[in-house]
Design a protein around this motif. Structure first.
Motif, PDB file in Angstrom:
ATOM      1  N   UNK A   1       0.414   8.045   2.414  1.00 53.32           N
ATOM      2  CA  UNK A   1       0.312   8.390   3.830  1.00 53.32           C
ATOM      3  C   UNK A   1       1.668   8.118   4.471  1.00 53.32           C
ATOM      4  N   UNK A   2       2.179   9.078   5.247  1.00 51.98           N
ATOM      5  CA  UNK A   2       3.474   8.901   5.901  1.00 51.98           C
ATOM      6  C   UNK A   2       3.327   9.096   7.405  1.00 51.98           C
ATOM      7  N   UNK A   3       4.171   8.395   8.140  1.00 55.22           N
ATOM      8  CA  UNK A   3       4.121   8.452   9.601  1.00 55.22           C
ATOM      9  C   UNK A   3       5.526   8.303  10.157  1.00 55.22           C
ATOM     10  N   UNK A   4       5.864   9.106  11.161  1.00 52.03           N
ATOM     11  CA  UNK A   4       7.166   9.021  11.826  1.00 52.03           C
ATOM     12  C   UNK A   4       7.001   8.270  13.138  1.00 52.03           C
ATOM     13  N   UNK A   5       7.840   7.256  13.334  1.00 53.56           N
ATOM     14  CA  UNK A   5       7.752   6.394  14.506  1.00 53.56           C
ATOM     15  C   UNK A   5       9.130   6.202  15.132  1.00 53.56           C
ATOM     16  N   UNK A   6       9.180   5.874  16.428  1.00 56.83           N
ATOM     17  CA  UNK A   6      10.472   5.543  17.047  1.00 56.83           C
ATOM     18  C   UNK A   6      11.009   4.226  16.479  1.00 56.83           C
ATOM     19  N   UNK A   7      12.301   4.167  16.263  1.00 57.89           N
ATOM     20  CA  UNK A   7      12.932   2.921  15.821  1.00 57.89           C
ATOM     21  C   UNK A   7      13.385   2.153  17.062  1.00 57.89           C
ATOM     22  N   UNK A   8      12.656   1.128  17.402  1.00 61.55           N
ATOM     23  CA  UNK A   8      12.962   0.272  18.549  1.00 61.55           C
ATOM     24  C   UNK A   8      13.108  -1.157  18.047  1.00 61.55           C
ATOM     25  N   UNK A   9      13.703  -2.049  18.825  1.00 69.42           N
ATOM     26  CA  UNK A   9      13.784  -3.457  18.402  1.00 69.42           C
ATOM     27  C   UNK A   9      12.408  -4.049  18.083  1.00 69.42           C
ATOM     28  N   UNK A  10      11.414  -3.690  18.882  1.00 68.36           N
ATOM     29  CA  UNK A  10      10.073  -4.211  18.648  1.00 68.36           C
ATOM     30  C   UNK A  10       9.502  -3.681  17.329  1.00 68.36           C
ATOM     31  N   UNK A  11       9.682  -2.377  17.079  1.00 66.64           N
ATOM     32  CA  UNK A  11       9.180  -1.789  15.839  1.00 66.64           C
ATOM     33  C   UNK A  11       9.866  -2.392  14.624  1.00 66.64           C
TER      34      UNK A  11
ATOM     35  N   UNK B   1       8.919   1.153   4.354  1.00 69.77           N
ATOM     36  CA  UNK B   1       9.579   1.622   5.573  1.00 69.77           C
ATOM     37  C   UNK B   1      10.852   2.369   5.214  1.00 69.77           C
ATOM     38  N   UNK B   2      11.231   3.307   6.076  1.00 71.15           N
ATOM     39  CA  UNK B   2      12.442   4.099   5.889  1.00 71.15           C
ATOM     40  C   UNK B   2      13.157   4.224   7.226  1.00 71.15           C
ATOM     41  N   UNK B   3      14.468   4.072   7.198  1.00 66.61           N
ATOM     42  CA  UNK B   3      15.292   4.159   8.406  1.00 66.61           C
ATOM     43  C   UNK B   3      16.390   5.199   8.203  1.00 66.61           C
ATOM     44  N   UNK B   4      16.914   5.685   9.310  1.00 70.10           N
ATOM     45  CA  UNK B   4      18.034   6.622   9.266  1.00 70.10           C
ATOM     46  C   UNK B   4      19.290   5.912   9.749  1.00 70.10           C
TER      47      UNK B   4
ATOM     48  N   UNK C   1       0.848  -1.192   0.000  1.00 69.25           N
ATOM     49  CA  UNK C   1       0.000   0.000   0.000  1.00 69.25           C
ATOM     50  C   UNK C   1       0.882   1.239   0.000  1.00 69.25           C
ATOM     51  N   UNK C   2       0.332   2.352  -0.452  1.00 66.00           N
ATOM     52  CA  UNK C   2       1.111   3.591  -0.502  1.00 66.00           C
ATOM     53  C   UNK C   2       1.151   4.215   0.891  1.00 66.00           C
ATOM     54  N   UNK C   3       1.818   3.521   1.769  1.00 73.17           N
ATOM     55  CA  UNK C   3       2.003   3.953   3.147  1.00 73.17           C
ATOM     56  C   UNK C   3       3.501   3.884   3.456  1.00 73.17           C
ATOM     57  N   UNK C   4       4.012   4.907   4.092  1.00 74.71           N
ATOM     58  CA  UNK C   4       5.421   4.916   4.487  1.00 74.71           C
ATOM     59  C   UNK C   4       5.532   5.151   5.986  1.00 74.71           C
ATOM     60  N   UNK C   5       6.197   4.230   6.646  1.00 76.59           N
ATOM     61  CA  UNK C   5       6.516   4.394   8.056  1.00 76.59           C
ATOM     62  C   UNK C   5       8.008   4.725   8.161  1.00 76.59           C
ATOM     63  N   UNK C   6       8.280   5.845   8.807  1.00 79.25           N
ATOM     64  CA  UNK C   6       9.662   6.324   8.942  1.00 79.25           C
ATOM     65  C   UNK C   6      10.104   6.062  10.378  1.00 79.25           C
ATOM     66  N   UNK C   7      11.053   5.154  10.527  1.00 82.78           N
ATOM     67  CA  UNK C   7      11.515   4.749  11.851  1.00 82.78           C
ATOM     68  C   UNK C   7      12.818   5.488  12.180  1.00 82.78           C
ATOM     69  N   UNK C   8      12.798   6.245  13.269  1.00 79.60           N
ATOM     70  CA  UNK C   8      13.948   7.069  13.622  1.00 79.60           C
ATOM     71  C   UNK C   8      14.392   6.802  15.056  1.00 79.60           C
ATOM     72  N   UNK C   9      15.704   6.832  15.264  1.00 76.88           N
ATOM     73  CA  UNK C   9      16.246   6.693  16.613  1.00 76.88           C
ATOM     74  C   UNK C   9      16.072   8.007  17.361  1.00 76.88           C
ATOM     75  N   UNK C  10      16.271   7.934  18.669  1.00 79.99           N
ATOM     76  CA  UNK C  10      15.985   9.093  19.522  1.00 79.99           C
ATOM     77  C   UNK C  10      16.763  10.332  19.123  1.00 79.99           C
ATOM     78  N   UNK C  11      17.969  10.147  18.562  1.00 77.74           N
ATOM     79  CA  UNK C  11      18.828  11.291  18.249  1.00 77.74           C
ATOM     80  C   UNK C  11      18.230  12.201  17.182  1.00 77.74           C
TER      81      UNK C  11
END
Length: 298
Positions: free
Chosen positions: A40-50, A61-64, A4-14
């Protein structure tokens, strides 16, 4: 997993708060491009569970600076200096397309002007001098030889020190070094009187003879100051370096003092030619091409 045209952006605390506040321009531009196409885009914390859940969620998905978790994921990171970025399908820099590309020269005058302005902005100060010492900026895992390295970092330090040349090894400020690693460094410094474990890498870079490293970004900064680099590991910016895997450590160390590639031309090609320059008029086009290369339907 549906695409689906959904993007989840997973970012570390920094970087999470910076991005949520809308202050990370690379992400702002990327999200604007996607949302204009109905994503649709969403910014989320990057954790081991996520990270463990991400492959089973719909969309992309997108990571930094982190390893993508599945084929529909990508990672992004600064290409050493703002405003240059990379958007890639894998985290290992030595596997990026730029690492496999051939360095080609452009307009020498334009390259010199570009490098001069970049140097003045990111490394201001007195003119660099060609000192006698080798600078060895260390990264992590000093006692381990990993698959992309020709030898462990501690073996690298000894290899450089064994030449008898004044050698200054510096520790990475963001790494935590265990007792065994520190003890090994201390033993080398005791064995080789020409070896110093120093500080203030940036200051030492300006007047060193050359940089010897696995693949530290310090060597890339050294290009700005016309400093030759010896790489003991695979890297994305290997093209004008002396590569131990290709010529051997002894030969690389023998050639380093007089190694003078086209530093300015290379910086121009590597940054303006192959990365995403967020200040350039074609930034959107380059972003879209990078997303398409990662398999995203844009």
């Amino acid at each position: 997993m549906s695409h689906a045209r959904e993007l989840r952006i997973y970012l570390t605390a920094s970087v999470l708060q910076t991005a949520r506040a809308g202050k990370l321009r690379f992400l702002n531009r990327l999200r604007d491009l996607l949302e204009a196409q109905g994503w649709q885009t969403e910014i989320l914390p990057s954790t081991p569970e996520a990270r463990s859940r991400a492959p089973n969620l719909p969309g992309y998905a997108l990571y930094h600076r982190e390893k993508p978790t599945h084929p529909a994921a990508m990672t992004f990171r600064l290409a050493y200096h703002y405003p240059f970025w990379r958007l890639e399908t894998q985290a290992e820099r030595w596997r990026w397309p730029v690492a496999e590309a051939a360095f080609t020269l452009g307009d020498p005058a334009a390259a010199q002007d570009f490098a001069s302005k970049l140097r003045s902005r990111v490394l201001p100060g007195p003119a660099p001098q060609n000192g006698s010492y080798a600078l060895v900026p260390l990264q992590g895992r000093l006692l381990q030889c990993r698959s992309f390295q020709t030898m462990s970092p501690i073996e690298m330090v000894e290899t450089v020190a064994r030449t008898g040349r004044p050698t200054i090894a510096t520790l990475h400020p963001n790494e935590r070094y265990g007792d065994a690693a520190r003890k090994s460094l201390a033993m080398l410094a005791a064995r080789y009187p020409n070896l110093i474990i120093g500080k203030d890498t940036a200051k030492l870079l300006r007047n060193c003879a050359f940089v010897a490293t696995q693949n530290s970004a310090v060597a890339f900064d050294g290009y700005l100051l016309q400093k030759p680099a010896i790489l003991f590991a695979q890297s994305d910016f290997h093209h004008i370096a002396l590569n131990v895997a290709q010529v051997g450590a002894d030969q690389a160390l023998a050639l380093a003092q007089d190694h003078r590639p086209d530093f300015d031309g290379y910086l121009d090609w590597f940054l303006r030619g192959t990365s995403i320059d967020m200040m350039a008029g074609d930034a959107n086009d380059r972003l879209l091409r990078a997303m398409r290369a990662g398999g995203w339907p844009v």
